[in-house]
Design a protein around this motif. Structure first.
Motif, mmCIF file in Angstrom:
data_model
loop_
_atom_site.group_PDB
_atom_site.id
_atom_site.type_symbol
_atom_site.label_atom_id
_atom_site.label_comp_id
_atom_site.label_asym_id
_atom_site.label_seq_id
_atom_site.Cartn_x
_atom_site.Cartn_y
_atom_site.Cartn_z
ATOM 1 N N ILE A 196 0.661 -1.027 -0.063
ATOM 2 C CA ILE A 196 -0.255 -0.159 -0.406
ATOM 3 C C ILE A 196 0.977 0.807 0.659
ATOM 4 O O ILE A 196 0.895 1.894 -1.010
ATOM 5 C CB ILE A 196 -1.129 0.079 1.183
ATOM 6 C CG1 ILE A 196 -2.039 -1.021 1.013
ATOM 7 C CG2 ILE A 196 -1.327 1.451 1.269
ATOM 8 C CD1 ILE A 196 -2.992 -1.226 2.285
ATOM 9 N N ARG A 197 2.023 1.336 0.730
ATOM 10 C CA ARG A 197 3.064 2.171 0.623
ATOM 11 C C ARG A 197 3.372 2.602 -0.721
ATOM 12 O O ARG A 197 3.857 3.985 -0.829
ATOM 13 C CB ARG A 197 3.400 2.164 1.742
ATOM 14 C CG ARG A 197 3.265 2.429 3.119
ATOM 15 C CD ARG A 197 4.662 2.570 4.231
ATOM 16 N NE ARG A 197 3.247 2.229 5.702
ATOM 17 C CZ ARG A 197 3.311 3.460 6.509
ATOM 18 N NH1 ARG A 197 3.572 4.236 6.220
ATOM 19 N NH2 ARG A 197 2.322 2.674 7.826
ATOM 20 N N LYS A 198 3.661 1.704 -1.758
ATOM 21 C CA LYS A 198 4.905 1.758 -2.549
ATOM 22 C C LYS A 198 3.289 1.875 -3.639
ATOM 23 O O LYS A 198 3.908 3.010 -4.022
ATOM 24 C CB LYS A 198 4.689 0.867 -3.238
ATOM 25 C CG LYS A 198 6.521 0.121 -2.857
ATOM 26 C CD LYS A 198 6.707 -0.980 -3.582
ATOM 27 C CE LYS A 198 6.108 -2.463 -3.241
ATOM 28 N NZ LYS A 198 6.601 -3.080 -4.208
ATOM 29 N N LEU A 199 2.175 1.874 -3.712
ATOM 30 C CA LEU A 199 1.342 2.366 -4.113
ATOM 31 C C LEU A 199 0.404 4.085 -3.719
ATOM 32 O O LEU A 199 1.051 4.707 -5.628
ATOM 33 C CB LEU A 199 -0.126 1.533 -4.221
ATOM 34 C CG LEU A 199 -0.231 -0.134 -4.808
ATOM 35 C CD1 LEU A 199 -1.394 -0.440 -4.266
ATOM 36 C CD2 LEU A 199 -0.563 0.661 -6.510
ATOM 37 N N ALA A 200 0.979 4.046 -2.668
ATOM 38 C CA ALA A 200 0.639 5.376 -2.930
ATOM 39 C C ALA A 200 1.550 6.833 -3.216
ATOM 40 O O ALA A 200 0.947 7.609 -3.162
ATOM 41 C CB ALA A 200 0.406 5.779 -0.632
ATOM 42 N N GLU A 201 2.999 6.220 -2.704
ATOM 43 C CA GLU A 201 4.151 6.841 -3.451
ATOM 44 C C GLU A 201 4.129 6.825 -4.680
ATOM 45 O O GLU A 201 3.598 7.910 -5.531
ATOM 46 C CB GLU A 201 5.159 5.981 -2.691
ATOM 47 C CG GLU A 201 6.707 6.326 -3.553
ATOM 48 C CD GLU A 201 7.667 6.251 -3.520
ATOM 49 O OE1 GLU A 201 9.002 6.761 -3.979
ATOM 50 O OE2 GLU A 201 8.038 5.414 -2.613
ATOM 51 N N TYR A 202 3.526 5.908 -6.055
ATOM 52 C CA TYR A 202 3.534 5.563 -7.323
ATOM 53 C C TYR A 202 1.430 6.870 -7.165
ATOM 54 O O TYR A 202 2.271 7.605 -8.330
ATOM 55 C CB TYR A 202 2.974 4.450 -7.905
ATOM 56 C CG TYR A 202 2.566 5.023 -9.087
ATOM 57 C CD1 TYR A 202 3.105 4.554 -10.176
ATOM 58 C CD2 TYR A 202 1.318 4.180 -9.245
ATOM 59 C CE1 TYR A 202 3.303 4.171 -11.111
ATOM 60 C CE2 TYR A 202 1.083 4.405 -10.791
ATOM 61 C CZ TYR A 202 2.708 4.410 -11.669
ATOM 62 O OH TYR A 202 1.840 4.475 -13.428
ATOM 63 N N TYR A 203 1.224 6.580 -6.506
ATOM 64 C CA TYR A 203 0.104 8.045 -6.556
ATOM 65 C C TYR A 203 -0.161 8.909 -6.267
ATOM 66 O O TYR A 203 -0.866 9.976 -6.413
ATOM 67 C CB TYR A 203 -1.290 7.144 -6.369
ATOM 68 C CG TYR A 203 -1.896 5.772 -7.185
ATOM 69 C CD1 TYR A 203 -2.061 5.621 -8.513
ATOM 70 C CD2 TYR A 203 -2.164 4.476 -6.362
ATOM 71 C CE1 TYR A 203 -1.988 4.468 -9.086
ATOM 72 C CE2 TYR A 203 -3.127 2.758 -6.912
ATOM 73 C CZ TYR A 203 -2.664 3.471 -8.451
ATOM 74 O OH TYR A 203 -3.021 2.724 -9.356
ATOM 75 N N HIS A 204 1.161 9.425 -5.775
ATOM 76 C CA HIS A 204 0.924 10.443 -4.808
ATOM 77 C C HIS A 204 0.466 10.864 -3.536
ATOM 78 O O HIS A 204 -0.707 12.115 -4.348
ATOM 79 C CB HIS A 204 1.832 11.588 -6.106
ATOM 80 C CG HIS A 204 2.752 11.613 -7.192
ATOM 81 N ND1 HIS A 204 4.197 11.437 -6.393
ATOM 82 C CD2 HIS A 204 2.471 10.737 -8.220
ATOM 83 C CE1 HIS A 204 4.459 10.868 -7.723
ATOM 84 N NE2 HIS A 204 3.584 10.783 -8.796
#
Length: 131
Positions: free
Chosen positions: A49-57
């Motif tokens: 989730i943290r990786k996705l949040a970083e990707y989605y800014h």
């Protein structure tokens, strides 16, 4: 209808016009795992989730609160005095019974669906800032 991690991830991805394969590749995730997340068959790990949040800014707490409400929902909750405000629930705005208009013309269902996807992307994928 309760918002789920899977529906949120799908709305953000579709709002950005990306395929599962594109997002999975960019976040070093398998497309099969991402499909299971979007279909609410499994819940992504906090790390994913943290990786996705970083990707989605976006702030990861927005998604973590859906996946792990006991741990993160309190961090996401904010109290606002609504006394002097007209309150419009996004859920009501985008419900099947609601008709959206622009310049006195009714929006086509396809445009309403785009508004829904965009709005979900803003809510889930955007950063919160109080005016």
């Amino acid at each position: 209808m309760t918002e789920t991690v899977g529906s949120s991830l799908r709305q953000i991805r579709k709002g950005r016009g990306e395929s599962i394969v594109e997002v999975a590749k960019a976040t070093h995730t398998s497309p099969a795992s991402f499909t299971k997340w979007e279909n609410d068959q499994t819940v992504p790990s906090e790390r994913s989730i943290r990786k996705l949040a970083e990707y989605y800014h976006t702030d990861p707490v927005n998604i973590l609160a859906l996946a792990y409400p006991d741990k993160y929902a309190e961090q996401q909750a904010k109290t606002v005095d609504l006394t002097d405000h007209d309150v419009i629930r996004v859920e009501d705005l985008l419900s099947a019974k609601t008709v959206l208009t622009y310049n006195d013309a009714i929006l086509a269902t396809s445009k309403k669906d785009l508004v829904a996807a965009f709005t979900a992307g803003l809510i889930i994928g955007g950063t919160d800032s109080e005016e």
